[in-house]
Design an enzyme around this catalytic site. Structure first.
Site, PDB file in Angstrom:
ATOM      1  N   HIS A 138     -39.880  -0.875 -45.251  1.00 43.69           N
ATOM      2  CA  HIS A 138     -41.031  -1.206 -44.391  1.00 43.69           C
ATOM      3  C   HIS A 138     -40.606  -2.116 -43.241  1.00 43.69           C
ATOM      4  O   HIS A 138     -39.652  -2.893 -43.352  1.00 43.69           O
ATOM      5  CB  HIS A 138     -42.207  -1.781 -45.191  1.00 43.69           C
ATOM      6  CG  HIS A 138     -42.046  -3.175 -45.707  1.00 43.69           C
ATOM      7  ND1 HIS A 138     -42.604  -3.587 -46.897  1.00 43.69           N
ATOM      8  CD2 HIS A 138     -41.421  -4.271 -45.224  1.00 43.69           C
ATOM      9  CE1 HIS A 138     -42.326  -4.863 -47.098  1.00 43.69           C
ATOM     10  NE2 HIS A 138     -41.603  -5.300 -46.098  1.00 43.69           N
ATOM     11  N   ASN A 144     -37.988  -1.305 -49.399  1.00 48.25           N
ATOM     12  CA  ASN A 144     -38.442   0.095 -49.324  1.00 48.25           C
ATOM     13  C   ASN A 144     -38.438   0.624 -47.882  1.00 48.25           C
ATOM     14  O   ASN A 144     -38.962   1.686 -47.605  1.00 48.25           O
ATOM     15  CB  ASN A 144     -39.850   0.238 -49.932  1.00 48.25           C
ATOM     16  CG  ASN A 144     -40.902  -0.582 -49.183  1.00 48.25           C
ATOM     17  OD1 ASN A 144     -40.605  -1.191 -48.153  1.00 48.25           O
ATOM     18  ND2 ASN A 144     -42.116  -0.598 -49.696  1.00 48.25           N
ATOM     19  N   ASP A 161     -47.649  -9.735 -38.850  1.00 50.39           N
ATOM     20  CA  ASP A 161     -48.602  -9.453 -39.932  1.00 50.39           C
ATOM     21  C   ASP A 161     -49.141 -10.713 -40.584  1.00 50.39           C
ATOM     22  O   ASP A 161     -48.649 -11.804 -40.356  1.00 50.39           O
ATOM     23  CB  ASP A 161     -47.950  -8.531 -40.985  1.00 50.39           C
ATOM     24  CG  ASP A 161     -46.488  -8.888 -41.251  1.00 50.39           C
ATOM     25  OD1 ASP A 161     -46.104 -10.043 -41.003  1.00 50.39           O
ATOM     26  OD2 ASP A 161     -45.739  -8.010 -41.685  1.00 50.39           O
ATOM     27  N   GLU A 177     -45.793   0.403 -44.692  1.00 52.70           N
ATOM     28  CA  GLU A 177     -45.140   0.859 -45.919  1.00 52.70           C
ATOM     29  C   GLU A 177     -44.744   2.337 -45.807  1.00 52.70           C
ATOM     30  O   GLU A 177     -45.210   3.039 -44.898  1.00 52.70           O
ATOM     31  CB  GLU A 177     -46.110   0.657 -47.101  1.00 52.70           C
ATOM     32  CG  GLU A 177     -46.537  -0.789 -47.340  1.00 52.70           C
ATOM     33  CD  GLU A 177     -45.494  -1.642 -48.067  1.00 52.70           C
ATOM     34  OE1 GLU A 177     -44.285  -1.436 -47.861  1.00 52.70           O
ATOM     35  OE2 GLU A 177     -45.902  -2.530 -48.838  1.00 52.70           O
TER      36      GLU A 177
HETATM   37  C1  F6R Z   1     -42.649 -10.149 -42.359  1.00 55.55           C
HETATM   38  C2  F6R Z   1     -42.596  -8.695 -42.405  1.00 55.55           C
HETATM   39  C3  F6R Z   1     -41.793  -7.961 -43.401  1.00 55.55           C
HETATM   40  C4  F6R Z   1     -40.477  -8.641 -43.782  1.00 55.55           C
HETATM   41  C5  F6R Z   1     -39.783  -7.855 -44.885  1.00 55.55           C
HETATM   42  C6  F6R Z   1     -38.505  -8.535 -45.333  1.00 55.55           C
HETATM   43  O1  F6R Z   1     -43.469 -10.607 -41.304  1.00 55.55           O
HETATM   44  O2  F6R Z   1     -43.253  -8.077 -41.634  1.00 55.55           O
HETATM   45  O3  F6R Z   1     -41.537  -6.666 -42.928  1.00 55.55           O
HETATM   46  O4  F6R Z   1     -39.669  -8.719 -42.645  1.00 55.55           O
HETATM   47  O5  F6R Z   1     -40.635  -7.737 -45.977  1.00 55.55           O
HETATM   48  O6  F6R Z   1     -38.816  -9.761 -45.917  1.00 55.55           O
HETATM   49  P1  F6R Z   1     -37.675 -10.763 -46.378  1.00 55.55           P
HETATM   50  O7  F6R Z   1     -37.046 -11.281 -45.139  1.00 55.55           O
HETATM   51  O8  F6R Z   1     -38.424 -11.862 -47.113  1.00 55.55           O
HETATM   52  O9  F6R Z   1     -36.744 -10.002 -47.225  1.00 55.55           O
END
Ligand code: F6R
Length: 237
Positions: A138, A136, A67, A143
């Site tokens: 995701h 959450n 992303d 989401e």
């Molecule tokens: C990042 C992504 C997100 C993260 C998730 C956890 O490319 O796609 O799904 O993996 O938000 O983020 P952290 O590791 O910062 O807790």
């Protein structure tokens, strides 16, 4: 789903990196799916260490990131383009043309999303996909409520995701409201998936994933429907 409990963040990172290193050593032309965020920073350190030790080359490897934010430039320090250079690409021998991230500053985002999905397909799909998990649930920026059928698309970020990611920005108002993300369908087409879960803030997400209940309200739960998922976790129980 295979669950591996790591004794520490360092151990989680090393186990995950070894899985990817092993894959690339066996098939130098591997197509690797990458994630950003706090969780995989140690994983990238391990990949760089292994490259510097001469154990691995990325010269034939292709990468696709999950992303990118919409509305900030690739040069911005908060962009995932910048993150990937800072944590991995700057230090290894990957060819620039083999690196792919969604273009969050494209004038036509829908078109950019379609093109990104086509590029993944042209590369033959993703061999091994790295994932983190949002508090959450995701995965990528899919989401809660996201359809399991979606390919790469534009998403509106939830308040909780923007709040969690504000540490990378000066103010909450600066956190983009939208992102471009590969879809759950794209993720599920990866041949192998490695999910990292680290730290107490992910306890609830971990518990929910462990129940095994599959629902679009908790996107990571879709992984129960995939045949080759390894979850490596630490700091949750
Ligand atoms: C990042 C992504 C997100 C993260 C998730 C956890 O490319 O796609 O799904 O993996 O938000 O983020 P952290 O590791 O910062 O807790």
């Amino acid at each position: 789903m295979k669950w591996i409990e790591a004794a520490s963040y360092g151990e989680m990172s090393k186990i995950a990196a070894d899985l990817f290193i092993d894959h690339i050593q066996k098939d130098s032309k591997s197509v690797i799916g990458l994630a950003t965020g706090g969780t995989p920073e140690g994983f990238y350190k391990e990949l760089v260490k292994s490259y510097e030790a001469g154990e691995i080359s990325f010269s034939e490897t292709t990468t696709f990131n999950l992303d990118e934010y919409v509305g900030i430039t690739e040069e911005s320090e908060a962009s995932y383009h910048h993150y990937m250079k800072k944590h991995l690409f700057h230090y290894i021998d990957i060819k620039p043309e083999n690196i792919h991230l969604p273009n969050g500053s494209a004038p036509d985002l829908e078109k950019a999303a379609k093109e990104y999905e086509s590029k993944i397909k042209e590369a033959g799909g993703i061999d091994v996909q790295l994932l983190g998990i949002g508090i959450n649930g995701h995965i990528g920026f899919n989401e809660p409520g996201s359809s399991f059928e979606q390919e790469t698309h534009i998403v509106e970020l939830t308040a909780s995701t923007r709040e969690a990611n504000k540490i990378y920005f000066e103010r909450l108002e600066d956190v983009p409201t939208h992102a471009i993300t590969i879809g759950i369908q794209t993720i599920m087409q990866a041949k192998k998936i490695v999910l990292l879960i680290s730290g107490a803030s992910k306890q609830e997400a971990y518990d929910r994933l462990r129940t095994g209940q599959v629902t679009e309200q908790f996107p990571a739960s879709v992984l129960h429907l995939h045949g080759d998922v390894t979850v490596i976790y630490t700091g949750v129980s």
